[in-house]
Design a protein around this motif. Structure first.
Motif, short mmCIF file in Angstrom:
data_model
loop_
_atom_site.label_atom_id
_atom_site.label_comp_id
_atom_site.label_asym_id
_atom_site.label_seq_id
_atom_site.Cartn_x
_atom_site.Cartn_y
_atom_site.Cartn_z
N GLY A 1 110.27 117.50 66.21
CA GLY A 1 111.33 117.69 65.23
C GLY A 1 111.09 116.95 63.93
N ARG A 2 110.31 115.87 63.96
CA ARG A 2 110.07 115.09 62.75
C ARG A 2 108.92 115.66 61.92
NH1 ARG A 2 106.05 110.89 63.98
NH2 ARG A 2 107.06 109.33 62.68
N ALA A 3 108.28 116.72 62.42
CA ALA A 3 107.15 117.30 61.69
C ALA A 3 107.63 117.92 60.38
CB ALA A 3 106.48 118.38 62.54
N TYR A 4 106.73 117.93 59.41
CA TYR A 4 107.01 118.66 58.18
C TYR A 4 106.81 120.16 58.43
CZ TYR A 4 106.82 114.10 55.92
OH TYR A 4 107.06 112.79 55.56
N ARG A 5 107.29 120.94 57.48
CA ARG A 5 107.19 122.39 57.63
C ARG A 5 105.73 122.82 57.80
NH1 ARG A 5 110.50 124.94 52.72
NH2 ARG A 5 110.00 126.92 53.71
N PRO A 6 105.46 123.61 58.81
CA PRO A 6 104.07 124.04 59.03
C PRO A 6 103.62 125.05 57.98
CG PRO A 6 105.46 124.43 60.98
CD PRO A 6 106.37 124.13 59.83
N PHE B 1 112.69 120.55 59.61
CA PHE B 1 111.67 120.70 58.57
C PHE B 1 112.23 120.34 57.19
CE2 PHE B 1 109.61 124.18 61.33
CZ PHE B 1 108.99 123.23 62.08
N VAL C 1 105.07 120.75 68.22
CA VAL C 1 105.49 120.46 66.84
C VAL C 1 106.83 119.73 66.93
CG1 VAL C 1 106.09 121.43 64.60
CG2 VAL C 1 104.32 122.51 65.98
N GLU D 1 114.07 109.51 61.36
CA GLU D 1 112.97 110.40 61.74
C GLU D 1 111.86 109.66 62.48
OE1 GLU D 1 112.88 113.49 61.68
OE2 GLU D 1 114.04 114.31 60.01
N ARG E 1 104.27 111.29 60.47
CA ARG E 1 104.87 112.60 60.69
C ARG E 1 103.81 113.69 60.51
NH1 ARG E 1 110.37 112.65 57.26
NH2 ARG E 1 110.50 114.72 58.16
#
Lengths: 263, 231
Positions: free
Chosen positions: A157-162, B141, A155, B179, A58
């Motif tokens: 949907g599975r990305a962590y908060r930028p 997020f 970016v 995920e 991720r």
């Protein structure tokens, strides 16, 4: 009690916690409610999970909005910025035991706003030094950052908060407030972690504070070029701590470099 | 009668820290109606494991009552779940035991409901291969609604659905699984679990083994996957 009247059988529940064995049907659950295969296979199945899963970790995006206006050419500021960003990329590249794959992008604003380094895995990031020229179109940089964060192809949907980092040594030229509002109110942009660095006495602290949109968040200040490096060390530590933490979507405390600093 | 294969496993992060799995699941295969629940205790809360367990039992409590009426609405079921969960927690505060909650419940009167609060996945693969993913209200997020965090009925995503048809597969998964799934392969995953894992002598063990060998780099989360189907 009426529970005995229910014609139900619990197939299983919970999990086995520390036990390495998985949940199995409890003894009291009669087999009549769970189909038993006619032909039981003794051999384990061939794992096919790779076919159904995304084979990349991720991503944890870090987007730098860098002021490269003409004034950044004074007092070695842009050289210090180049050195600090290069060092940050190398440090993040060398990180191991991460929960996330760190992605880095650099958006510059100096004369025009453009994507200097497209968002991608830090291990593949190739840095070329920035020059300094022109005015300070910060608003356009906010627009580019918003478009980047909101684009699910960039970016996912599975990305962590930028983390979005804003570095500037002057006052924005042209319209910027509308673009900043759009970034902060966007569905995903508004959830990003934000850090800001004001370089020199001419930097517009009010704009940077508005970018942080948090009265308790601190605008870091660098009066000397070497302090730019310290700020990026702090960014690196913050991102590293988050990427190692149990939940990278939550801010992780990062110690101040060199035992504390006051930019 | 439905069949179920399900497993929860600790993710590498909890294994490393010596913490228990904070996911939980429950399934009921009854002659007239079935129930499937998965819950993911929020890792940052001290009682999230208890919260996830309590939530699976609360859904079962509520479902048992809800079944008594042929005209009960999904909102009623959810309201009972919320109350039952707080009671199931006994002395613990809800905010210490926050958990997501996803379930599929048949009422025994020819109706079924799906509902989701927080991250995770509910999906169904029809006999003809068509896959329908239950819409999530996840904020992205990792900012997720959960039992024990401020939320309202509007934060649940719920609907009446058709009860499982023969050869149809239902997938429930916590975000540790969902995920990392390719969106276009969810139906194939369900088929594989039902047809191949389900045909082994110990399906739950086989599935847990697969989950422990999760092939995505840097994965850390606990994982729960539940597949229910009507042969």
């Amino acid at each position: 009690m009426g529970f005995a009247k229910y014609q139900e059988d619990i197939v299983s529940q919970f999990n086995n916690d520390r036990n390495t064995q998985p949940s199995v049907m409890p003894a009291k659950a009669p087999a009549r409610n769970v189909s038993v295969p006619d032909k039981k296979k003794e051999q384990p199945t061939m794992s096919r999970l790779k076919e159904f899963t995304i084979q990349n970790a991720r991503p944890l995006p870090v987007i730098l909005l860098a002021d490269v206006s003409g004034s950044m050419g004074d007092d070695g500021k842009v050289q210090a910025l180049n050195h600090a960003v290069r060092e940050m990329i190398e440090a993040l590249r060398d990180e191991s035991d991460l929960r996330a794959e760190i992605h880095v992008a650099v958006v510059t604003f100096g004369g025009e706003s453009r994507v200097h380094l497209p968002l991608g895995p830090v291990h593949g990031a190739s840095w070329t030094d920035l020059g300094a020229s022109g005015n300070t179109p910060m608003g356009a940089a906010f627009d580019l950052a918003r478009q980047m964060v909101e684009d699910k192809a960039v970016v996912p949907g599975r990305a962590y908060r930028p983390t979005i980092v804003l570095v500037s040594d002057g006052q924005p030229t042209g319209e910027w407030k509308q673009q900043l509002d759009a970034l902060l109110k966007s569905e995903r942009g508004g959830k990003a972690f934000r850090m800001a660095l004001a370089i020199g006495a001419d930097a517009d602290h009010a704009v940077l504070q508005e970018f942080l949109a948090d009265a308790e968040a601190r605008v870091y200040r660098a009066d000397e070029a070497r302090q730019i490096r310290k700020f990026f060390q702090l960014v690196t530590m913050s991102v590293s701590a988050r990427s190692r933490s149990a939940n990278p979507n939550v801010a992780a405390p990062a110690a101040d470099p060199n035992g504390g600093w006051d930019l | 009668m439905v069949r179920v294969v399900a497993a929860s496993i600790r993710g590498p992060a909890h294994v490393k820290e010596g913490l228990p799995c904070q996911d939980s699941w429950l399934a009921v295969a009854a002659p007239r109606a079935s129930l499937a629940v998965v819950c993911d205790g929020m890792g940052s809360r001290p009682r999230s494991r208890d919260g996830a367990r309590a939530a699976t039992l609360a859904v079962r409590d509520a479902w048992r009552l809800w079944q008594r009426s042929p005209v009960g609405i999904v909102e009623d079921l959810i309201r009972i779940i919320e109350a039952a969960w707080r009671l199931r927690l006994r002395k613990f505060a809800g905010e210490e035991a926050s958990t997501t909650c996803l379930f599929y419940a048949e009422d025994g009167h020819g109706r079924a409901a799906q509902a989701q609060l927080g991250d995770g996945l509910i999906a169904r693969r029809a006999a003809d291969g068509a896959v329908a993913v239950h819409p999530s209200r996840s904020e992205g997020f990792g900012l997720t609604h959960a039992l024990g965090t401020p939320h309202s009925l509007a934060d649940w995503s719920f609907a009446f659905v058709e009860p499982l048809a023969p050869r149809e597969r239902l997938v429930l998964a916590t975000d540790g699984v969902s995920e990392d799934l390719e969106a276009g392969r969810i139906g194939d995953l369900a088929t594989w679990v039902a047809d191949e894992i389900g045909a082994t002598q110990h399906p739950a063990r086989a599935l847990a083994r697969e989950l422990r060998n999760w092939p995505v780099p840097h994965h850390r989360d606990d994982k729960t996957l539940l597949v229910m189907w009507k042969p």
